[in-house]
Design an enzyme around this catalytic site. Structure first.
Site, PDB file in Angstrom:
ATOM      1  N   LYS A   1       0.838  -1.205   0.000  1.00 47.37           N
ATOM      2  CA  LYS A   1       0.000   0.000   0.000  1.00 47.37           C
ATOM      3  C   LYS A   1       0.874   1.258   0.000  1.00 47.37           C
ATOM      4  O   LYS A   1       0.661   2.159  -0.811  1.00 47.37           O
ATOM      5  CB  LYS A   1      -0.913  -0.048   1.239  1.00 47.37           C
TER       6      LYS A   1
ATOM      7  N   GLN B   1       4.556   9.186   7.089  1.00 42.13           N
ATOM      8  CA  GLN B   1       3.649  10.033   6.307  1.00 42.13           C
ATOM      9  C   GLN B   1       4.091  11.496   6.404  1.00 42.13           C
ATOM     10  O   GLN B   1       4.133  12.212   5.408  1.00 42.13           O
ATOM     11  CB  GLN B   1       2.213   9.876   6.810  1.00 42.13           C
TER      12      GLN B   1
ATOM     13  N   ASP C   1       1.895  -0.943  11.897  1.00 42.66           N
ATOM     14  CA  ASP C   1       0.670  -1.490  11.291  1.00 42.66           C
ATOM     15  C   ASP C   1       0.441  -2.953  11.674  1.00 42.66           C
ATOM     16  O   ASP C   1      -0.645  -3.492  11.432  1.00 42.66           O
ATOM     17  CB  ASP C   1       0.741  -1.356   9.763  1.00 42.66           C
TER      18      ASP C   1
HETATM   19  C1  S3P Z   1       2.325   4.864   6.253  1.00 40.90           C
HETATM   20  C2  S3P Z   1       2.892   5.233   7.439  1.00 40.90           C
HETATM   21  C3  S3P Z   1       2.354   4.844   8.745  1.00 40.90           C
HETATM   22  C4  S3P Z   1       1.400   3.665   8.616  1.00 40.90           C
HETATM   23  C5  S3P Z   1       0.422   3.816   7.493  1.00 40.90           C
HETATM   24  C6  S3P Z   1       1.156   3.975   6.175  1.00 40.90           C
HETATM   25  C7  S3P Z   1       2.929   5.360   5.007  1.00 40.90           C
HETATM   26  O1  S3P Z   1       1.653   5.922   9.307  1.00 40.90           O
HETATM   27  O2  S3P Z   1       0.707   3.476   9.823  1.00 40.90           O
HETATM   28  O3  S3P Z   1      -0.428   2.692   7.397  1.00 40.90           O
HETATM   29  O4  S3P Z   1       2.601   4.861   3.912  1.00 40.90           O
HETATM   30  O5  S3P Z   1       3.748   6.284   5.093  1.00 40.90           O
HETATM   31  P1  S3P Z   1       2.410   7.073  10.181  1.00 40.90           P
HETATM   32  O6  S3P Z   1       3.381   7.699   9.289  1.00 40.90           O
HETATM   33  O7  S3P Z   1       1.323   8.011  10.589  1.00 40.90           O
HETATM   34  O8  S3P Z   1       3.007   6.358  11.346  1.00 40.90           O
END
Ligand code: S3P
Length: 428
Positions: free
Chosen positions: A21, A168, A314
């Protein structure tokens, strides 16, 4: 839709886990900012990455999807077009936060919205550092969506020390850095998933202050051909099922083994999980391999705190399920951010673990319990959260009786075909 899961006598077979993803979102965003046509193979055609594609399309990016191959017609860093329509990120935090980084550096304003769950999630973590770069972003008083992003070009390059680990936020800042004058430097104390830096080929280093990533404003992005690895966060559910359901042997092919994502393997092996990595290789800059898992006598403590939380963020719901079937203690601390995921995952896990007979102690930043009690199948609320639904679906396979998962269709967010995959493993 409710889904009923019955206890299984053993899971067998080989399964192809859908594409990653995180990588899928980034591949099409970077493709859109590239100059020319990028091809993304094994793209995850699930609700979340589709939200990203739809946002890009509303911004004038053309794409076509054939099976799981997406061709994105990139228009360069300055090729996105203004739309007066609100951009809908659906349930996807990654879409909203990363797109905010991209939109902050445009010469036009945009509005980003999301569903009820996403509209509750904290956005201050991106608004605050992006504002330091000169972005102008309006939100609700509680720093939640809808976000009105005014667009400001050029942005100011900053050096930013991440106050909390978040891939993120880091990626949003790296994208904004493409629209800044100079070099943007991000310092992380816990190295989070690094797919954005790998795909953009950014400079990274380990300094005494932490892990450093740098991006040059205005860098040219070449179009690319990329194969998305199988998502280890989705594979985690099948690994857990293979370990806790007796008489099981499952092979999962083409799983991404990026070290920022694969800590779950160490945790599972530390309690006696029989997991082998077969045929490890590197494809498009990401390590991958096939995983073989066999039912195991699990014993030992799972203790997740500090950096370990971010490293398996996750996978925590399904690790708690494994903990429930392990002779030993499960302890989760320093994980308050789990309350701000697709659901409040601490509350969702505590409520549902209690329903299956686990005596859980809840804390603000985690929970703790002893595993291997007499567990019962029950009716579980998914809290409309894909990872909660899949976690308890897996538990149902290892319990006598019938486990009912409410609103089980929410697995489509990251793993369409999950329930059918479990059925396939029971009959092969
Ligand atoms: C993700 C980062 C994680 C993760 C999310 C996907 C990403 O979140 O929990 O499912 O693709 O960068 P956070 O960056 O808020 O920890």
């Amino acid at each position: 839709m409710n889904r009923t899961i019955s206890g299984s006598n053993g899971l067998r077979g080989t399964i192809i886990v859908p594409g990653d993803k995180s990588v899928s979102h980034r591949a099409v965003m970077i493709g859109a900012l590239g100059e020319g046509v990028s091809e993304v193979r094994k793209f995850l055609t699930a609700a979340d990455p589709k939200s990203t594609l739809e946002c890009l399309s509303a911004l004038g990016i053309e794409y076509d999807v054939r099976d799981d191959v997406v061709r994105v017609h990139g228009r360069g860093l300055h090729g996105l077009r203004r739309t007066d329509r609100a951009l809908d990120a659906g349930n996807s935090g990654t879409t909203m936060r990363l797109m905010t980084g991209i939109l902050a550096g445009q010469t036009f304003p945009s509005i980003l919205t999301g569903d009820e769950s996403l509209s509750r999630r904290p956005m201050r973590r991106v608004i605050e550092p992006l504002s330091r770069m000169g972005a102008v972003i309006e939100s609700s008083e509680r720093f939640t969506a809808p976000l009105r992003i005014m667009g400001h070009f050029p942005l100011k390059a900053i050096e930013y020390e991440m106050p909390l680990p978040s891939a993120q936020v880091k990626s949003a800042l790296l994208f904004a850095g493409l629209y800044a004058e100079g070099t943007t430097r991000i310092i992380e104390h816990v190295a989070t998933r690094d797919h954005t830096e790998r795909m953009l080929g950014l400079k990274t280093s380990d300094a005494p202050v932490g892990h450093v990533v740098e991006v040059e404003g205005g860098m040219k992005i070449e179009p690319r051909q990329l194969v998305v690895p199988g998502d280890i966060s989705s594979a985690a559910f099948l690994l857990a099922a293979g370990l806790i359901v007796p008489n099981s042997e499952i092979t999962l092919t083409n799983i991404g083994l990026n070290p920022t994502r694969s800590k779950i393997l160490d945790v599972l092996r530390s309690i006696g999980g029989r997991i082998e990595i077969l045929d490890q290789r590197t494809v498009a800059g990401e390590p991958l391999g096939d995983l073989r898992v066999r039912s195991s006598d699990l014993e030992g403590s799972i203790d997740l705190s500090g950096a370990k939380v971010a490293e398996s963020i996750d996978e925590i719901p399904v690790l708690a399920i494994v903990g429930a079937f392990t002779k030993g203690t499960f302890t989760l601390r320093d994980a308050a951010d789990l309350r701000h995921k697709e659901s409040d995952r601490i509350r969702a896990m505590v409520d549902n673990l209690r329903k299956i007979g686990i005596d859980v102690e809840e804390r603000e930043d985690g929970f703790a319990f002893e595993g291997k009690k007499d567990l019962l199948a029950a009716e579980i609320d998914s809290f409309l959260d894909h990872r909660i639904a899949m976690s308890f679906g897996v538990a149902g396979l290892a319990l006598k009786g019938e486990m009912v998962i409410r609103n089980a269709e929410c697995v489509d967010i990251s793993y369409p075909g999950f329930w059918e995959g479990l059925e396939q493993l029971q009959h092969s």
